[in-house]
Motif scaffolding. Structure first.
Motif, short mmCIF file in Angstrom:
data_model
loop_
_atom_site.label_atom_id
_atom_site.label_comp_id
_atom_site.label_asym_id
_atom_site.label_seq_id
_atom_site.Cartn_x
_atom_site.Cartn_y
_atom_site.Cartn_z
N LEU A 151 0.83 -1.21 0.00
CA LEU A 151 0.00 0.00 0.00
C LEU A 151 0.87 1.26 0.00
CD1 LEU A 151 -2.88 -1.04 2.44
CD2 LEU A 151 -2.89 -0.99 -0.07
N ILE A 152 1.96 1.24 0.75
CA ILE A 152 2.83 2.42 0.78
C ILE A 152 3.42 2.68 -0.60
CG2 ILE A 152 5.02 3.34 1.66
CD1 ILE A 152 4.44 1.95 4.31
N ALA A 153 3.96 1.62 -1.23
CA ALA A 153 4.57 1.80 -2.55
C ALA A 153 3.54 2.34 -3.54
CB ALA A 153 5.15 0.48 -3.05
N ASN A 177 18.11 16.58 7.15
CA ASN A 177 17.32 17.79 7.37
C ASN A 177 15.88 17.53 7.78
OD1 ASN A 177 19.21 20.07 6.49
ND2 ASN A 177 19.41 18.53 4.87
N LEU A 178 15.29 16.45 7.28
CA LEU A 178 13.90 16.16 7.61
C LEU A 178 13.78 14.85 8.38
CD1 LEU A 178 12.23 17.19 4.22
CD2 LEU A 178 12.19 18.46 6.36
N GLY A 179 14.88 14.42 8.97
CA GLY A 179 14.91 13.13 9.64
C GLY A 179 13.92 13.00 10.79
N TRP A 180 13.45 14.15 11.31
CA TRP A 180 12.48 14.09 12.42
C TRP A 180 11.12 13.60 11.96
CZ3 TRP A 180 8.55 17.54 11.38
CH2 TRP A 180 8.85 18.55 10.43
N ILE A 181 10.84 13.66 10.63
CA ILE A 181 9.61 13.06 10.12
C ILE A 181 9.87 11.56 9.99
CG2 ILE A 181 7.92 13.07 8.25
CD1 ILE A 181 8.94 15.84 7.49
N PRO A 182 9.03 10.71 10.59
CA PRO A 182 9.32 9.27 10.60
C PRO A 182 9.62 8.68 9.23
CG PRO A 182 7.44 9.76 12.01
CD PRO A 182 7.81 11.04 11.34
N ILE A 183 8.91 9.16 8.17
CA ILE A 183 9.13 8.53 6.86
C ILE A 183 10.48 8.87 6.27
CG2 ILE A 183 6.69 8.29 6.25
CD1 ILE A 183 6.94 10.80 4.57
N PHE A 184 11.14 9.93 6.81
CA PHE A 184 12.47 10.28 6.31
C PHE A 184 13.55 10.00 7.35
CE2 PHE A 184 9.90 13.48 3.77
CZ PHE A 184 9.87 12.67 2.65
N THR A 216 15.28 1.78 -1.99
CA THR A 216 14.30 1.87 -0.90
C THR A 216 12.88 1.85 -1.45
OG1 THR A 216 14.06 4.25 -0.96
CG2 THR A 216 15.96 3.40 0.24
N ILE A 217 11.93 1.85 -0.52
CA ILE A 217 10.53 1.83 -0.92
C ILE A 217 10.18 3.11 -1.67
CG2 ILE A 217 9.59 2.84 1.23
CD1 ILE A 217 7.89 -0.14 -0.24
N LEU A 218 10.83 4.22 -1.33
CA LEU A 218 10.55 5.48 -2.03
C LEU A 218 11.02 5.39 -3.48
CD1 LEU A 218 9.49 8.33 -2.00
CD2 LEU A 218 11.64 9.10 -1.01
N THR A 219 12.20 4.80 -3.71
CA THR A 219 12.68 4.61 -5.08
C THR A 219 11.71 3.72 -5.85
OG1 THR A 219 14.89 4.64 -4.14
CG2 THR A 219 14.70 4.04 -6.45
N PRO A 242 12.16 -6.20 6.56
CA PRO A 242 10.97 -6.09 7.40
C PRO A 242 10.34 -4.71 7.28
CG PRO A 242 12.96 -5.97 8.72
CD PRO A 242 13.40 -6.32 7.35
N LEU A 243 9.10 -4.63 7.73
CA LEU A 243 8.35 -3.37 7.67
C LEU A 243 9.01 -2.31 8.54
CD1 LEU A 243 5.66 -1.94 6.78
CD2 LEU A 243 4.72 -2.74 8.95
N ILE A 244 9.34 -1.16 7.94
CA ILE A 244 9.82 -0.03 8.72
C ILE A 244 9.11 1.23 8.24
CG2 ILE A 244 12.12 -0.81 9.41
CD1 ILE A 244 13.15 0.63 6.88
N ALA A 245 9.07 2.22 9.13
CA ALA A 245 8.34 3.44 8.78
C ALA A 245 9.10 4.27 7.75
CB ALA A 245 8.07 4.26 10.03
N SER A 246 10.44 4.24 7.81
CA SER A 246 11.22 5.13 6.95
C SER A 246 11.13 4.71 5.48
CB SER A 246 12.68 5.12 7.40
OG SER A 246 13.44 5.89 6.49
N TRP A 247 10.98 5.72 4.62
CA TRP A 247 10.92 5.44 3.19
C TRP A 247 12.30 5.47 2.56
CZ3 TRP A 247 6.38 8.96 1.08
CH2 TRP A 247 5.18 8.53 1.67
#
Lengths: 310, 259
Positions: free
Chosen positions: A75-77, A145-152, A162-165, A246-251
């Motif tokens: 679903l994330i992809a 720079n945006l590492g405080w957002i869980p997905i980054f 990665t899943i973002l790619t 395994p499932l992780i929040a970071s993209w």
């Protein structure tokens, strides 16, 4: 034979009608039968998974613990792909249908159609060998720079796989589907209403918002759903691009997995329960796509009264 | 709010094809002017040059002047969007926006260009526009229903309400009754008679009785043959055109000998 004038004339028979209606009925029945057969196959082959003891499943904690992370990964992809591809696809389609000069529009239309015809393995190879490595830098930057957002959250992947790619590669694959389908819809928007908007003093963008987008609403949703179908089911590109885990929040870290890629990567060596498990994963994918389509239908039908079809 | 239109030396083209040749005409404020003529004579094409809708078609262009109370619509720097907001148009086939409610249809032009309007002002405008279009009593209980659910005649009056809601200076009508039944046609004709107290009305019609009934002045357009440009043959008081025309071809047309 009292009324011979109105009797059917010989030689002008209805054979053509009958053949055609038979063929149409046959095609209709066939499609339902195939769908039913696929569903039955999936259910029957998947059954042993649900009756087997929990400890024998992959991961040892039962089928649902196994499937849940890869459902989320799928679903994330797909979501990343649609978030990127929908606005760009609709904008490309609008440019071709309403902004570009006619000569340019034709050429661009061909290019978009061509993009849709490129096999997914090529997109996968491009994503794995070129896109992933060129995204390493940006991922590093995101992590810092945006590492405080869980997905980054960092540390960023060293390979860029990665899943973002994977989501971006899926977006590129889905884009031509959305663009070419919505372009067709935009071209069909009634001139009558476009002229009505222009004659009221609408700018081109206002005209599009008043007379083109509302008309195309259902079509855009259908196009996005078709794109979503491809994004959910795409196997090879994800298998090549994503370094799964395994499932992780970071993209931007290695990890996550999609159902289709999971099946493709593991099926050749699977036997016994593992095979049933992968088929059960296929069943889950089938149900997700079904659900997506039902929801799409529902969204479209909710506005039937205002759809312009009456 | 009603303005005069002076057209001088106007040539209308589709690409290289000259569709209408050398029109000179003055359309008086607060009056109804009818354009009549056989099919293909360029009367609709000419009408669409009066609010710059002609150029919506790729390749279409215009030479000459159209003055709205002295301001040329075709000078450099004139925005067609502004022109169209001051010169409203009603089309041959009723075209309310199918995705909008009746109320939103009336307000469609008013809300353009990000203009804001308070709810009470909007309510008042909807009522006054629909009343002016003789439609208020028929739709006041279903303003939130889609405009496409109305009958053809009602839809056309809704389109007129939409056009007058932006208080234009001129209203152009391109065969507004040709898709309507006689009763709806009568309703629109009555409405045109009321509209001329406030607006300059220009109407293209195929129906000569209609031109005779609603217009103060009538312009007769004709075409010499296929592929030839349309021309303005005669322009005079409606009574003159129908009873004592100056040109032979006008007389032939209004007496039904051709066209």
């Amino acid at each position: 034979m009292s009324n011979t004038k109105l009797a059917r004339r010989a030689g002008t028979g209805r054979t053509g009608d009958q053949v055609f209606s038979g063929a149409a009925l046959g095609a209709g029945v066939l499609i339902v039968a195939i769908l039913f057969a696929v569903a039955m196959f999936l259910v029957i082959q998947a059954l042993p998974t649900f009756t087997a003891p929990r400890s024998e499943s992959t991961g040892g904690e039962g089928f649902f613990a196994y499937i849940f992370p890869i459902v989320i990964g799928t679903l994330i992809a797909a979501m990343i792909a649609l978030i990127i591809a929908t606005p760009i696809g609709v904008a490309v389609a609008l440019f071709i249908s309403h902004y570009a000069p006619r000569s340019l529009a034709k050429g661009m239309g061909y290019v978009v159609d061509l993009l849709a015809a490129i096999p997914s393995v090529i997109y996968g190879a491009w994503g794995a060998s070129f896109l992933a490595s060129s995204l390493k830098g940006p991922y590093q930057w995101l992590a810092e720079n945006l590492g405080w957002i869980p997905i980054f959250a960092g540390p960023a992947s060293g390979t860029g796989k990665t899943i973002l790619t994977a989501g971006i590669v899926l977006a590129v694959m889905v884009l031509p589907i959305i663009a070419s389908l919505t372009r067709e819809i935009f071209l069909q928007a009634p001139m009558l209403h476009q002229e009505a908007a222009l004659a009221l003093g609408a700018t081109r963008w206002e005209m599009i918002r008043m007379a083109v987008l509302p008309f195309a609403r259902g079509g855009i949703i259908s196009a996005v759903m078709l794109g979503l179908g491809r994004a959910l089911g795409e196997t090879l590109a994800v298998a090549l691009v994503l370094s799964s885990g395994p499932l992780i929040a970071s993209w931007i870290r290695s990890g996550n997995q999609t159902i289709a890629a999971e099946i493709a990567l593991n099926f050749p060596e699977a036997f016994g329960l593992r095979m049933h498990e992968l088929i059960a994963a296929g069943l889950v994918l089938f149900l997700i796509t079904l659900l997506v389509n039902v929801v799409a239908r529902w969204i479209i039908s909710r506005h039937k009264e205002f759809s312009g079809a009456n | 709010m009603s303005k005069r239109i002076d057209v001088s030396d106007l040539h209308v083209y589709y690409g290289d094809f000259l569709a209408v040749e050398d029109v000179n005409i003055t359309l008086d404020a607060k009056s109804v002017t009818a354009f009549i003529g056989p099919s293909g004579c360029g009367k609709s094409t000419f009408l669409r040059t009066l609010n710059r809708m002609h150029e919506v078609i790729p390749g279409a262009r215009v030479e000459g002047k159209v003055l709205l109370d002295g301001d040329n619509l075709y000078s450099d720097g004139v925005d067609p969007v502004t022109v169209r907001s001051q010169i409203g148009m009603v089309f041959q086939r009723p075209n309310p926006f199918p995705t909008m409610s009746i109320r939103d249809n009336v307000l469609a032009g008013v809300k353009l260009n990000s203009r804001r309007i308070s709810k009470s002002d909007a309510d008042a405008l909807v009522e006054s526009s629909l009343s002016s279009a003789n439609l208020w009593n028929e739709v006041k209980d279903r303003l939130d229903k889609p405009g496409s659910g109305l009958s053809g005649g009602q839809q056309q009056r809704l389109c007129i309400a939409r056009a007058i809601a932006v208080s234009p200076d001129v209203i152009l009508m391109d065969e507004p009754c040709s898709a309507l039944d006689p009763i709806s046609t009568l309703a629109i004709e009555d409405l045109i008679n009321e509209l001329k107290d406030q607006y300059t009305v220009v109407i293209v019609t195929h129906n000569m009785q209609q031109a005779a009934r609603v217009s103060d002045k009538t312009a007769f357009f004709n075409i010499a043959g296929t592929g030839k440009p349309g021309k303005l043959i005669e322009f005079a008081e409606t009574a003159t055109i129908f009873n004592n025309p100056g040109e032979k071809s006008t007389e032939d047309y209004v007496s039904g000998r051709f066209g």
